[in-house]
Structures are given as structure tokens and as C-alpha cells.
Scaffold this active site. Structure first.
Site, short mmCIF file in Angstrom:
data_model
loop_
_atom_site.label_atom_id
_atom_site.label_comp_id
_atom_site.label_asym_id
_atom_site.label_seq_id
_atom_site.Cartn_x
_atom_site.Cartn_y
_atom_site.Cartn_z
N GLY A 71 -0.02 -0.07 -5.04
CA GLY A 71 -1.33 -0.67 -4.90
C GLY A 71 -2.26 -0.25 -6.01
O GLY A 71 -2.36 0.94 -6.29
N ASN B 41 -0.17 1.72 5.79
CA ASN B 41 0.70 0.82 5.03
C ASN B 41 1.37 -0.11 6.02
O ASN B 41 2.11 0.36 6.88
CB ASN B 41 1.73 1.62 4.23
CG ASN B 41 2.76 0.74 3.53
OD1 ASN B 41 3.88 1.18 3.28
ND2 ASN B 41 2.40 -0.48 3.19
N GLY B 42 1.12 -1.40 5.89
CA GLY B 42 1.71 -2.36 6.80
C GLY B 42 0.72 -3.44 7.19
O GLY B 42 -0.36 -3.56 6.61
N TYR C 60 12.35 -4.71 -4.85
CA TYR C 60 11.24 -4.74 -5.80
C TYR C 60 10.19 -3.65 -5.60
O TYR C 60 9.72 -3.07 -6.56
CB TYR C 60 10.57 -6.12 -5.71
CG TYR C 60 9.35 -6.29 -6.58
CD1 TYR C 60 9.45 -6.27 -7.97
CD2 TYR C 60 8.09 -6.48 -6.02
CE1 TYR C 60 8.33 -6.45 -8.78
CE2 TYR C 60 6.96 -6.65 -6.83
CZ TYR C 60 7.09 -6.63 -8.20
OH TYR C 60 6.00 -6.78 -8.99
N CYS D 263 0.84 -1.18 0.00
CA CYS D 263 0.00 0.00 0.00
C CYS D 263 0.88 1.24 0.00
O CYS D 263 2.06 1.18 0.31
CB CYS D 263 -0.90 0.04 1.24
SG CYS D 263 -2.05 -1.36 1.35
N CYS E 71 11.90 -12.73 4.90
CA CYS E 71 11.45 -13.52 3.76
C CYS E 71 12.57 -14.40 3.21
O CYS E 71 12.32 -15.38 2.50
CB CYS E 71 10.89 -12.63 2.66
SG CYS E 71 12.01 -11.31 2.13
N CYS F 140 5.82 -13.09 4.29
CA CYS F 140 5.93 -11.83 5.03
C CYS F 140 4.65 -11.59 5.81
O CYS F 140 3.54 -11.81 5.31
CB CYS F 140 6.17 -10.67 4.06
SG CYS F 140 6.21 -9.06 4.88
N SER G 228 11.43 -4.34 -13.12
CA SER G 228 12.17 -4.31 -11.85
C SER G 228 13.55 -4.92 -11.95
O SER G 228 14.41 -4.65 -11.12
CB SER G 228 11.35 -5.02 -10.76
OG SER G 228 11.00 -6.32 -11.17
#
Length: 468
Positions: free
Chosen positions: A35, A110-111, A250, A9, A447, A390, A291
Site C-alpha cells: 500500500g 488488511n482485508g 502478485y 494493505c 477471481c 475480489c 512481478s
């Protein structure tokens, strides 16, 4: 669909600008990569709070002047969303705006909160009724239940009861508040334009509106913006900062500066290190766009092999598309990428991507490159194997879906049909990223390693989902 982690987000806020909602729209436009499912803007004029939400891209949700005429005021916050918690239901669009005993408040997040289900269950047992399935609503309920007199105290009291990742922007009728979790998982920056304060997930949003970058909102910091200016607090227990290193791999836009470092240069550095660790005799280096481009440039520079753009991306493809009734092999990848035969014919190719998640897309891309005439295909990945999900704001597959969680590198190589396969080492990545040698916790790399900085309650449903 591409086999990638999904963006999470993006948040934006501005206080003290006569065109606050318009500026927020532009800020969200710059953060669209974070997002694409839904977006929203809340605006305050000193008396009232108004919100407009919708599913889709920013340009589609805010497509006429009438919307902005309703979003009057000199303070505004906005949000672009990809569902990391709560699914993609329209009810989960943000900012979430509510009226409660002390007025109105909107919040953009965001999170991900790792104890959201625990707190939600406890609140529901005490009579709270939730209208969304997003973990962000937990914060609003905690804020509304607080008996503290000041807004800052109510917010800090609420946030002390949650654990996990949050870069948050709150808006009331007269004030804006920004807060970042004590570990600083997600980026949040502070800027200024025409005397107005701006907060955003990335500096690229500041650049678009020609705002001056001031600094990052610090981990564990809460900043209140009101008619008296800006006031900073550190109301939370200090923790070791653990910014998400995958932002560099990324998520963040390459023209942004986050966690004090420039993303494009970081990705090039990963490519340089990847070449030092995994050299191979080859004719050309090509990226998987977009990316993979900076890392491929870095790899080519370090290896002394020519860089070519042999895979061309179609930038006008949405998240869904109708396949032809007569099946076309690998249609999902082909509609997004096309190989240039004249560049690849008879060549030994190094193809650079930023990550491999399930491996299905990598397999299709390599077959596409071979079908275009490549003699050899050597795959290089500018991050370590991603073997763990994650829980801090990224929509990742369950662990059993991550190919690196159950396969060796050679098994992955065979599956994706590469002649050779090399990943950037975790040590090499941390060295390029600037982590002190031997340091633990300077970045969150859960991750890759499974070392989670914030522990989370292990519920029975997690085992059923294959998270462990």
C-alpha cells in the site's frame, strides 16, 4: 498507469520493545509494496495511546525524529494502505484510533468486510455516527457497543458480527491483539525479537528487523499480548481455510513466506507449469518486471530457452506524473518500462506477465517489444484469466472492466496483438500451490472461478457498478 490489480494493505505490530514505534516504521517500510497511498503508526506507553497518520509513502510521512519522540512506549501497531474500501480520503488512514467508555483503542486492518454496508446501516439506525467511510470503522463501533468485560470478549463479539476477510491488529494502552478471519484470506505471521512479540502481514517485515519467525497466526485465531505474555484463543466458528492464491501470483514480496510456502519458489513453479502447458518455439524468454521475473525464470528453465531482461523498469516513478503537452504515444507505459532493442532485434520472444486485467497495458508492452525489432511476440500469463472482482481486500475493477469476463482467449490475443497467448490453467496453478487433487476451498481462487467462499449481500448499487 499499469493495468494491474492494486495492492491492498499491510499491518504490523510489536509488543514489549523499548523502540516499538521505530521497529514499526521499519516493518512498514518492508511492507510498502502492499500500500502506497497512506500510512500510520499508533504507540502505547501503558497510560496513553498516540497516533501519527499521513498520505504518502512511509519515508515521507515519518521523516523526522520529533514524530517518533511523541510515539513513545513499548507497544506499537502500524498500517500501509491502498484503498480497497472507503476511497483514498485522508480520514480513512489507519490505524483508526478512538477513545470510548473503556479507554482508547487503535486498529489496523488488511482485508474487506463483505457485509460492512449492512452492519453500518443497522448501526446508524441505532444512532452511531461514523467519521470515515472505511469498513474497518464498523468493527470499532461493534467493539464499543459490546457489554462484555474483557477486551478479548469484546473483540471476538464484534468480529462474530462481520463477514469477509480480516487480518487485524488492535492496540490499547496496555495490550495488543492480533486476529485473523476463519477463512484466513490474508496472511498474518508471528515472530519474536529481543523478547518482544511481532505480528506482520509478511515475513519480509520480520527479516528486516531480524525477528525470528515463530508461526502463522492461524485462521480463526485471536492472540492477546500483555504483561503476562501471549495467550491464544479460537473464538470463532471453524471454516474451511481459503487463503488468497493471488498473494502468490502478485501481491506478496517474493522473499516472503506466506501460507507456509515461499513466494519466489511458488512463482517459479507457476512458470515451470506454464511452460509445460504452453510451449512455443522461441529464441528468448523475457519477463514484465518486476512481478513477472520469477515465473519467467521458471518458464525459461522448463522450456530450455535463454532468459533475458529486455524490459527495464524505472523504479523511481510515482503513481502520478505530468505528461508533456506534446503527446508521446503510450507515455504511461514508457515512463515505467523501456525495451532494449539490442536484445529483442530479430528475435522470437516469449514475454511472461503474472496477469492481464483490462489488457490495455499488455497491448502497449507488446507494441513496444515489436517496435524494438522483435520478429514474433508470444505472451504467456502465469495465472488463469481473471474474470471476477475480489471482495476480500483487493482493489479490483468491476467485472465488466475485466477483459477475460467478456472475451475469449483468442479475442484477448487479438486485442493485445500477440502472435500467441497462453494462460496457466487453474488446475495447474492449484497443483503447483499444493492444493489436494479434487479439493474445493483449499485456496480462494474466486477471481478466476467466481466461486466465492464467503457469500455477500447483493445490493442494488452492486448491479449499477457492474459487479455482477
Amino acid at each position: 498507469m499499469f493495468d494491474k490489480y492494486e495492492d491492498e494493505c499491510g499491518v504490523f505490530g510489536i509488543y514489549g520493545h523499548p523502540e516499538a514505534a521505530n521497529m514499526t516504521y521499519l516493518g512498514l517500510y518492508a511492507l510498502q509494496h502492499r500500500g502506497q497511498e497512506s500510512c500510520g503508526i499508533s504507540a502505547a506507553d501503558g497510560m496513553r495511546l498516540r497516533t501519527h497518520l499521513g498520505s504518502g509513502l512511509v519515508a515521507d510521512v515519518f521523516k523526522d525524529d520529533e514524530i517518533f519522540n511523541k510515539l513513545s512506549g513499548d507497544a506499537s501497531i502500524g498500517h500501509v494502505r491502498y484503498s480497497t474500501a472507503g476511497g483514498d480520503n485522508i480520514r480513512n488512514c489507519q490505524p483508526i484510533a478512538v477513545d470510548y467508555a473503556r479507554g482508547s483503542v487503535a486498529v489496523a486492518h488488511n482485508g474487506n468486510l463483505v457485509n460492512a454496508r449492512e452492519v453500518r446501516n443497522a448501526l446508524e439506525e441505532k444512532g452511531s455516527i461514523f467519521s470515515t467511510t472505511a469498513d474497518t470503522e464498523v468493527i470499532i463501533h461493534l467493539l464499543a457497543r459490546s457489554q462484555s468485560d474483557s477486551l478479548g470478549d469484546r473483540i471476538s463479539e464484534a468480529l462474530r458480527q462481520v463477514r469477509g476477510a480480516y487480518s487485524l491488529v488492535f492496540l490499547t494502552e496496555t495490550r495488543m491483539v492480533a486476529a485473523r478471519d476463519p477463512h484466513g484470506f490474508r496472511p498474518l505471521v508471528l515472530g519474536e525479537v529481543d523478547g518482544a512479540y511481532v505480528v506482520a502481514s509478511e515475513t519480509c517485515a520480520l527479516d528486516l528487523i531480524e525477528a525470528r519467525f515463530i508461526r502463522e497466526i492461524e485462521p480463526g485465531e485471536m492472540v492477546i499480548f500483555d504483561k503476562n505474555g501471549m495467550t491464544s484463543y479460537h473464538p470463532f466458528e471453524e471454516r474451511t481455510p481459503s487463503p488468497c492464491i493471488f498473494e502468490f501470483v502478485y501481491f506478496a514480496r517474493p522473499d516472503s513466506t506466506i501460507f507456509g510456502q515461499q513466494v519466489y519458489q511458488m512463482r517459479k513453479g507457476f512458470g515451470h507449469q506454464l511452460a509445460r502447458e504452453h510451449q512455443v518455439e522461441a529464441d528468448i524468454v523475457i519477463p514484465v518486471p518486476d512481478s513477472g521475473v520469477p515465473a519467467a525464470i521458471g518458464y525459461a528453465e522448463e522450456a530450455g530457452i535463454p532468459f533475458e531482461m529486455a524490459l527495464i523498469r524505472n523504479h523511481y516513478v510515482g503513481r502520478t506524473f505530468i505528461e508533456p503537452q506534446q503527446s508521446i504515444r503510450h507515455f504511461g507505459v514508457k515512463i515505467k518500462l523501456n525495451a532494449i532493442r539490442e536484445v529483442l532485434q530479430g528475435k522470437r520472444v516469449v514475454v511472461i506477465d503474472d496477469s492481464i486485467v483490462r489488457g490495455t497495458t499488455s497491448r502497449k508492452i507488446i507494441k513496444m517489444i515489436r517496435n524494438a525489432g522483435a520478429k514474433e511476440v508470444h505472451m504467456r500469463v502465469s495465472s488463469p484469466p481473471t474474470a471476477y472482482p475480489c471482495f476480500y481486500g483487493i482493489d479490483t475493477p468491476t467485472r465488466k472492466e475485466l477483459i477475460a469476463s467478456s472475451h475469449t482467449i483468442d479475442e484477448i490475443r487479438k486485442y493485445v496483438t500477440a502472435d500467441t497467448l497462453g494462460y496457466l490453467s487453474l488446475e495447474g496453478m492449484l497443483e503447483i500451490a499444493g492444493a489436494p487433487k479434487g479439493a474445493k476451498g483449499h485456496f480462494c481462487e474466486a477471481c478466476f472461478s467466481g466461486n466465492y467462499p464467503v457469500k455477500f449481500p447483493r445490493l442494488k448499487s452492486d448491479d449499477q457498478l457492474g459487479l455482477f
